[in-house]
Design an enzyme around this catalytic site. Structure first.
Site, PDB file in Angstrom:
ATOM      1  CG  HIS A  27      -1.989  -0.931   1.237  1.00 29.23           C
ATOM      2  ND1 HIS A  27      -3.095  -1.044   0.942  1.00 29.23           N
ATOM      3  CD2 HIS A  27      -1.865  -2.326   1.701  1.00 29.23           C
ATOM      4  CE1 HIS A  27      -3.754  -2.139   0.835  1.00 29.23           C
ATOM      5  NE2 HIS A  27      -3.058  -3.092   1.311  1.00 29.23           N
ATOM      6  CG  ASN A  46      -7.901  -4.263   1.027  1.00 29.32           C
ATOM      7  OD1 ASN A  46      -7.148  -3.357   1.349  1.00 29.32           O
ATOM      8  ND2 ASN A  46      -7.324  -5.695   0.954  1.00 29.32           N
TER       9      ASN A  46
HETATM   10 FE1  HDD Z   1      -2.528  -4.786   5.528  1.00 25.17          FE
HETATM   11  C1  HDD Z   1      -0.800  -1.595   5.315  1.00 25.17           C
HETATM   12  C2  HDD Z   1      -5.409  -3.418   4.320  1.00 25.17           C
HETATM   13  C3  HDD Z   1      -3.839  -7.866   5.861  1.00 25.17           C
HETATM   14  C4  HDD Z   1       0.419  -5.912   7.101  1.00 25.17           C
HETATM   15  N1  HDD Z   1      -2.788  -2.935   4.945  1.00 25.17           N
HETATM   16  C5  HDD Z   1      -2.208  -1.820   4.914  1.00 25.17           C
HETATM   17  C6  HDD Z   1      -3.123  -0.838   4.429  1.00 25.17           C
HETATM   18  C7  HDD Z   1      -4.223  -1.285   4.007  1.00 25.17           C
HETATM   19  C8  HDD Z   1      -4.320  -2.693   4.614  1.00 25.17           C
HETATM   20  C9  HDD Z   1      -5.667  -0.577   3.538  1.00 25.17           C
HETATM   21  C10 HDD Z   1      -2.425   0.473   4.127  1.00 25.17           C
HETATM   22  C11 HDD Z   1      -2.783   1.557   5.071  1.00 25.17           C
HETATM   23  C12 HDD Z   1      -2.381   2.878   4.727  1.00 25.17           C
HETATM   24  O1  HDD Z   1      -2.962   3.696   3.852  1.00 25.17           O
HETATM   25  O2  HDD Z   1      -1.336   3.209   5.289  1.00 25.17           O
HETATM   26  N2  HDD Z   1      -4.114  -5.634   5.134  1.00 25.17           N
HETATM   27  C13 HDD Z   1      -5.217  -4.812   4.749  1.00 25.17           C
HETATM   28  C14 HDD Z   1      -6.420  -5.804   4.629  1.00 25.17           C
HETATM   29  C15 HDD Z   1      -5.927  -7.005   5.105  1.00 25.17           C
HETATM   30  C16 HDD Z   1      -4.644  -6.828   5.407  1.00 25.17           C
HETATM   31  C17 HDD Z   1      -7.797  -5.370   4.334  1.00 25.17           C
HETATM   32  C18 HDD Z   1      -6.501  -8.063   5.278  1.00 25.17           C
HETATM   33  C19 HDD Z   1      -7.991  -8.291   5.472  1.00 25.17           C
HETATM   34  N3  HDD Z   1      -1.846  -6.653   6.321  1.00 25.17           N
HETATM   35  C20 HDD Z   1      -2.565  -7.583   6.372  1.00 25.17           C
HETATM   36  C21 HDD Z   1      -1.676  -8.720   6.988  1.00 25.17           C
HETATM   37  C22 HDD Z   1      -0.684  -8.106   7.279  1.00 25.17           C
HETATM   38  C23 HDD Z   1      -0.632  -6.815   7.013  1.00 25.17           C
HETATM   39  C24 HDD Z   1      -2.169 -10.119   7.146  1.00 25.17           C
HETATM   40  C25 HDD Z   1       0.691  -9.038   8.156  1.00 25.17           C
HETATM   41  C26 HDD Z   1       0.649  -9.830   8.900  1.00 25.17           C
HETATM   42  N4  HDD Z   1      -0.492  -3.931   6.053  1.00 25.17           N
HETATM   43  C27 HDD Z   1       0.387  -4.576   6.639  1.00 25.17           C
HETATM   44  C28 HDD Z   1       1.769  -3.871   7.052  1.00 25.17           C
HETATM   45  C29 HDD Z   1       1.091  -2.425   6.516  1.00 25.17           C
HETATM   46  C30 HDD Z   1      -0.013  -2.647   5.793  1.00 25.17           C
HETATM   47  C31 HDD Z   1       2.933  -4.306   6.628  1.00 25.17           C
HETATM   48  C32 HDD Z   1       2.085  -1.581   5.493  1.00 25.17           C
HETATM   49  C33 HDD Z   1       2.124  -0.282   5.782  1.00 25.17           C
HETATM   50  C34 HDD Z   1       1.537  -0.370   7.134  1.00 25.17           C
HETATM   51  O3  HDD Z   1       0.729  -1.538   7.491  1.00 25.17           O
HETATM   52  O4  HDD Z   1       1.355   0.826   7.692  1.00 25.17           O
HETATM   53  O5  HDD Z   1       1.944  -3.876   8.248  1.00 25.17           O
END
Ligand code: HDD
Length: 693
Positions: free
Chosen positions: A80, A153
């Site tokens: 993202h 999402n």
């Molecule tokens: Fe995630 C970012 C949505 C599963 C780990 N995720 C991130 C963002 C969104 C989502 C919208 C961007 C937020 C922003 O605008 O800063 N992610 C989801 C959805 C998931 C999902 C809807 C499942 C239902 N994500 C998921 C899992 C993991 C992560 C299973 C790790 C185990 N996601 C992350 C992250 C991020 C992230 C690495 C990257 C940047 C941040 O968090 O701030 O921690």
């Protein structure tokens, strides 16, 4: 000898390098200073030992400026990374007081500030806005009881069931590690290799291959919290809840080719669209809806609601709309807000609680952890965009970039030395008092998570014929980019279990000599009833409200016709962009000068929802020889858009040998037929001009 600039001392701050005065905007201009507050007199030249001599280390102004610049970037988000955000408000109109104590869900009429960030998933921060990709939909509610982050999402299910697989999924979809491509695309071997080995991902794959991943703009997409959460009442009684965002403008997507054209023409298409809409005062809005159900009701579902690859069809648990979010203010600074905002699904106010969804449970760790490397300090919560807007009193202390100055002797709890030291809140955050699992510790997956195909099939059977064809077409496109035949075949083997017809279409599109063996599901696939709410085209209301229509004009265009089309389109709620071969505009039939909003070259039809051609016969004949104009009209036609024309405009359409259909309309006095046609895509044209698999 080259000529050198004069060896005089610094020019004044209002003087450019060439000695010309700067053009300052009207207003009062504070003196430029260093970060230490020292006024800077010369911001043009570094301090040198002689006019042609070396630069001196003593130049602290130069060093500060360059050092700061050198460190301007922070690590981009691992997923993202590319996003666009806006401020707004959430207003509740239906209280959920029966189910929860959370004020944000019980205080009707209160306007809770929000900051919402939309994103693509796979591409880097500088990638384009319109790849085929899932879109993030993250909302930070600054509630009176602490921040609530609903990090969702635009698709209601996810690829995997357990957070353990997230790094694998992301490594597979991101650019391949040896070659560093493809950027922002799932159409490559590693993604489909992983998917074909992970049948639990098939349901989400059906969504990802549908037009949901090609949104027309961020304003026309749904959002989903995906996981089940819990609402807790004052007695600690729990009700399960799923959150949905519904765009007030309805859903709208592009065709694949349109998205590809947009990527080249305007890599910032979605960011620009959101910014411009808010800047124009056309504030996008979403209704927040909930699905509420009890543990007992959940036991009767034909799937496990804790499995994030499953959704609860609206026909099973209806949606209740409870409030509306309106985005009404653009960020003041992209870095400080869009880049530094730190969402975390663990941020919940009292009255909302997690469920045991194993994907959600893993997320509760990941987001806080990632902010530490992305923002560099546990004090990222002090950044203005992340700080709560309600009173808060913590005993966390110190650390890098501590900006607060906590006072007093006491930095612990309990304490008896300081009258204003914070103490445990009697009505603070409560975790649900759920009975523990009787099973022993183990890396286990519940048997209720074993059905990977039934909802994928249900999704396909809920799509209309065009939507199904688009999914088949997307699968053929993506798998055709896969270089390893075995991966293509393995995926088609799974499709055979999802839907035989889809498998056949994809196999034919790929030119497979025979259908590969079908995958063997772990349990019998259920034929769940179709859910019309899962479609897309029917959720696109025929409307020009907040859509954008281009009107092409040139010298001698009929001034009255141009004014009439413009008026009719605006009346229908559209934004009108007047295009001309030159940005300076043109002289109309009545001798008046009409400026252009944009130049024809550089404004491809993909950027608009419909086009109108108001042209003199001479201009039309000239434009028919011009490839830019011809491509503009041809693409509007190919992307199933309405084309309005006057007599001159018709000459251009005819010169391109486009078959006239209901979407090609003569502009009558009030442009009524065109306005009606422009409000929708010309789906009837599709089968005639695009052979669908
Ligand atoms: Fe995630 C970012 C949505 C599963 C780990 N995720 C991130 C963002 C969104 C989502 C919208 C961007 C937020 C922003 O605008 O800063 N992610 C989801 C959805 C998931 C999902 C809807 C499942 C239902 N994500 C998921 C899992 C993991 C992560 C299973 C790790 C185990 N996601 C992350 C992250 C991020 C992230 C690495 C990257 C940047 C941040 O968090 O701030 O921690």
């Amino acid at each position: 000898m080259p000529k050198h600039p004069p060896t005089t001392r610094a020019p004044r701050a209002t003087t450019g390098t060439g000695g010309e005065p700067h053009q300052l905007a009207a207003g009062s201009h504070p003196p430029l200073t260093t970060n230490q507050g020292v006024p800077v007199t010369n911001n043009q030249t570094s301090l040198k030992a002689g006019a042609r001599g070396p630069t001196l280390l003593e130049d602290f102004i130069l060093r500060e400026k360059i050092t700061h610049f050198d460190h301007e970037r922070i690590p981009e988000r691992i997923v993202h990374a590319r996003g666009s955000a806006a401020h707004g408000v959430f207003e509740l109109h239906t209280s959920l007081a029966k189910y929860t104590t959370a004020k944000v869900l019980t205080e009707v009429g209160v306007k809770t500030p929000v900051f919402t960030r939309f994103s693509t998933v796979a591409g880097g921060a500088g990638s384009v806005d319109t790849p085929r990709d899932v879109r993030g939909f993250a909302v930070k509610f600054y509630t009176p009881e602490g921040n609530w982050d609903l990090v969702g999402n635009n698709i209601p299910v996810f690829f995997i069931q357990d957070a353990m697989k997230f790094p694998d999924l992301i490594h597979a979809v991101k650019m391949e590690p040896d070659r560093g491509f493809p950027q922002a695309a799932s159409a490559h071997d590693t993604f489909w290799d992983f998917i074909s080995l992970m049948p639990e991902s098939l349901h989400m794959v059906m969504w990802a291959m549908s037009d949901r991943t090609l949104p027309r703009s961020l304003r026309f997409m749904e959002g989903f919290g995906i996981h089940s959460f819990r609402l807790l009442d004052a007695k600690g009684r729990a009700t399960f809840v799923k959150f949905h965002w519904r765009p007030v403008l309805g859903l709208q997507s592009t065709l694949w080719d349109e998205a590809v054209q947009l990527a080249g023409a305007d890599p910032d298409a979605h960011r620009r669209d959101l910014w411009t809409a808010i800047d124009d005062g056309r504030f996008p809005a979403w209704d927040l809806a909930v699905q509420l159900f009890t543990e007992k009701e959940a036991e009767a579902f034909p799937f496990d609601h804790l499995d994030p690859t499953k959704l609860i069809p609206e026909e099973l648990v209806p949606l209740q709309v409870i409030g509306r979010m309106t985005l009404n203010r653009n960020p003041a600074n992209h870095f400080a807000e869009n880049e530094q905002v730190a969402y975390c699904p663990a941020n919940l106010p009292p009255g909302i609680d997690f469920s045991n969804d194993p994907l959600l449970q893993g997320r509760l760790f990941s987001y806080l952890d990632t902010q530490l490397s992305r923002l560099g300090t546990p004090n990222f919560d002090q950044l203005p965009i992340n700080a709560p807007k309600c009173p808060f009193h913590t005993q966390t202390r110190d650390g890098h970039m501590q900006t607060r100055v906590p006072t007093g002797r006491v930095a612990y709890e309990p304490s008896s030395l300081q009258a204003d030291a914070p103490y445990e809140a009697p009505r603070g955050f409560q975790s649900v008092a759920a009975p523990g699992e009787p099973d022993a510790k183990g890396r286990v997956r519940p048997e209720s998570f074993a059905d990977h195909y039934s909802q994928a099939r249900q999704f396909i059977h809920s799509q209309n014929a065009l939507e199904q064809a688009h999914i088949a077409s997307a699968l053929v496109f993506e798998l055709s980019k896969v270089e390893t035949p075995a991966v293509r075949e393995r995926l088609v083997g799974h499709l055979r279990v999802v839907d035989a017809d889809l498998a056949r279409r994809v196999a034919t599109g790929l030119g497979l000599p025979a259908l590969p063996p079908a995958a063997r599901p772990a349990m019998p696939v259920q034929d769940l009833p179709p859910s019309p709410a899962l479609g897309l085209i029917d959720k696109t209301p025929p409307s020009l409200q907040d859509r954008c229509v281009a009107v092409l004009f040139s010298d001698d265009s009929d001034a009255k016709r141009l004014a009439a089309v413009d008026k009719a389109l605006r009346k229908a709620g559209a934004k009108v962009m007047k295009l001309a071969p030159r940005i300076g505009g043109a002289t109309l039939s009545d001798g008046t000068h009409q400026p252009a909003d944009a130049r024809l070259a550089g404004s491809p039809a993909a950027a608009f929802d419909a086009i109108a051609l108001v042209l003199s016969p001479a201009a039309a004949q000239q434009l028919a020889q011009d490839d830019t104009a011809a491509t503009f009209v041809r693409q509007a036609y190919a992307h199933l858009k309405a084309i309005g024309h006057d007599d001159g405009g018709l000459l251009l359409v005819e010169a391109l040998h486009l078959v006239a259909d209901d979407g090609v309309c003569a502009l009558d006095a009030k442009a009524q037929a065109f306005v009606a046609a422009a409000a929708t895509r010309q789906w009837d044209r599709e089968e005639r001009i695009h052979p669908l698999p």
